[in-house]
Scaffold this motif. Structure first.
Motif, PDB file in Angstrom:
ATOM      1  N   ARG A  48      23.790  40.699 111.801  1.00  0.00           N
ATOM      2  CA  ARG A  48      24.735  40.177 110.803  1.00  0.00           C
ATOM      3  C   ARG A  48      26.000  39.660 111.487  1.00  0.00           C
ATOM      4  NH1 ARG A  48      29.015  41.880 107.777  1.00  0.00           N
ATOM      5  NH2 ARG A  48      29.089  41.134 105.613  1.00  0.00           N
TER       6      ARG A  48
ATOM      7  N   SER B 193      20.613  45.784 112.255  1.00  0.00           N
ATOM      8  CA  SER B 193      20.911  44.790 111.227  1.00  0.00           C
ATOM      9  C   SER B 193      22.368  44.369 111.281  1.00  0.00           C
ATOM     10  CB  SER B 193      20.581  45.358 109.837  1.00  0.00           C
ATOM     11  OG  SER B 193      19.218  45.612 109.712  1.00  0.00           O
ATOM     12  N   GLU B 194      23.248  45.326 111.560  1.00  0.00           N
ATOM     13  CA  GLU B 194      24.666  45.012 111.623  1.00  0.00           C
ATOM     14  C   GLU B 194      24.976  44.104 112.810  1.00  0.00           C
ATOM     15  OE1 GLU B 194      28.483  44.492 110.762  1.00  0.00           O
ATOM     16  OE2 GLU B 194      26.940  45.364 109.472  1.00  0.00           O
TER      17      GLU B 194
ATOM     18  N   SER C 258      14.229  38.198 111.036  1.00  0.00           N
ATOM     19  CA  SER C 258      15.192  39.291 110.886  1.00  0.00           C
ATOM     20  C   SER C 258      16.382  38.851 110.041  1.00  0.00           C
ATOM     21  CB  SER C 258      15.663  39.776 112.256  1.00  0.00           C
ATOM     22  OG  SER C 258      16.360  38.756 112.943  1.00  0.00           O
TER      23      SER C 258
ATOM     24  N   ARG D 138      15.513  38.954 106.417  1.00  0.00           N
ATOM     25  CA  ARG D 138      15.423  40.310 105.872  1.00  0.00           C
ATOM     26  C   ARG D 138      16.801  40.807 105.444  1.00  0.00           C
ATOM     27  NH1 ARG D 138      11.073  41.187 109.636  1.00  0.00           N
ATOM     28  NH2 ARG D 138      12.471  41.884 111.297  1.00  0.00           N
ATOM     29  N   ILE D 139      17.849  40.229 106.035  1.00  0.00           N
ATOM     30  CA  ILE D 139      19.220  40.592 105.655  1.00  0.00           C
ATOM     31  C   ILE D 139      19.694  39.730 104.488  1.00  0.00           C
ATOM     32  CG2 ILE D 139      21.616  40.716 106.459  1.00  0.00           C
ATOM     33  CD1 ILE D 139      20.472  41.143 109.296  1.00  0.00           C
ATOM     34  N   TRP D 140      19.469  38.421 104.593  1.00  0.00           N
ATOM     35  CA  TRP D 140      19.828  37.493 103.517  1.00  0.00           C
ATOM     36  C   TRP D 140      18.547  36.747 103.123  1.00  0.00           C
ATOM     37  CZ3 TRP D 140      22.798  37.178 108.189  1.00  0.00           C
ATOM     38  CH2 TRP D 140      24.080  37.722 108.105  1.00  0.00           C
TER      39      TRP D 140
END
Length: 288
Positions: A23, A19-20, A61, A64-66
């Protein structure tokens, strides 16, 4: 957390990114887009799908983070505030000043000569700084980021942006104060005793004047791009001054006076020291 990306066109196994990593790719892609477009693009003009394509990650994806564009925009603003505030300083200012002062060792020994030199440094460096500012992508993006705070409705994202901008501004002012202290003391000038704000206030006023003119230039360049006859510098003839240089000279004249205890013989060594700190070489004549 590892997130699987879609299968590549050549049929190889799908890549996996955390995820990082996703991001980081998204923020970098967004800031690259902002850097290219500057203020003409603006942060509201960012299109999530375009950033996703540029970042080379999957849409699912990212969301799912934002889970909304507003959340993503908040992180972009904060990242921009952090990144662009660290690129605001004019890296050419000190080398230019060193070259100018080094080129006229005949003016080092007298107070009048050193005053002529500091005027010439202000005249040249402040004109350079003004046009460097208005052409600077980081400054334009910093301005756009700062303007976003006008819409502050108390949300957490903008609060974080504001704090990041304040921290970056503090670093910028600290660097500018150190530069001006080194430059003015090099030529035997000191702050007037009655001013308690020190070089921090001096740097705040000077940088605010330049940035204010840069903002005015955006709407009315005819006002800011004229040159005016000003005081002489290296010769007795009047010289042309940019408004930014005239404004800064007024601040200098109000804040600084000649140091009666100054020893001109220190200029040579201090020029060498300043040059070494930035890896700058110049022809420095020893007049001791």
């Amino acid at each position: 957390m590892a997130i699987e990306q879609g299968e590549s066109l050549n049929g190889t196994r799908p890549t996996r990114m955390t995820s990082e990593q996703i991001r980081r790719r998204m923020l970098d892609a967004a800031l690259d887009s902002i850097g290219e477009g500057g203020m003409s693009l603006g942060f509201p003009g960012l299109q999530m799908d375009e950033v996703i394509i540029a970042a080379g990650v999957s849409r699912s994806s990212v969301y799912r983070i934002w889970n909304s564009k507003d959340l993503f925009l908040g992180d972009v603003l904060n990242e921009a505030a952090s990144r662009f505030t660290d690129k605001l300083s004019d890296d050419r200012a000190l080398p230019t000043a060193i070259d100018l002062i080094s080129s006229r060792p005949d003016l080092h020994s007298s107070e009048e000569g050193r005053r002529r030199l500091i005027r010439e440094v202000i005249r040249v460096v402040l004109e350079q700084n003004f046009y460097g500012t208005i052409d600077s992508g980081p400054w334009q993006s910093f301005l756009a980021t700062s303007a976003a705070l006008l819409a502050d409705d108390g949300n957490e994202a903008l609060r974080r942006v504001g704090e990041t901008l304040r921290q970056g501004s503090d670093r910028f002012i600290e660097a500018m104060a150190a530069f001006h202290e080194a430059l003015t003391s090099l030529l035997g000038f000191k702050l007037r005793d009655e001013f308690g704000g020190g070089y921090t206030l001096y740097a705040v006023l000077g940088s605010s004047m330049v940035e204010g003119l840069a903002v005015r230039h955006l709407a009315n360049p005819a006002v800011t791009d004229n040159f005016y006859v000003g005081p002489p510098t290296l010769t007795d003839k009047p010289t042309e001054w940019a408004p930014s240089a005239i404004g800064f000279l007024a601040i200098f004249d109000q804040f600084l006076v000649s140091d009666p205890n100054f020893e001109p013989s220190t200029i040579h060594c201090r020029l060498q020291e300043l040059g070494c700190t930035i890896g700058h070489s110049s022809t420095i004549v020893d007049t001791r």
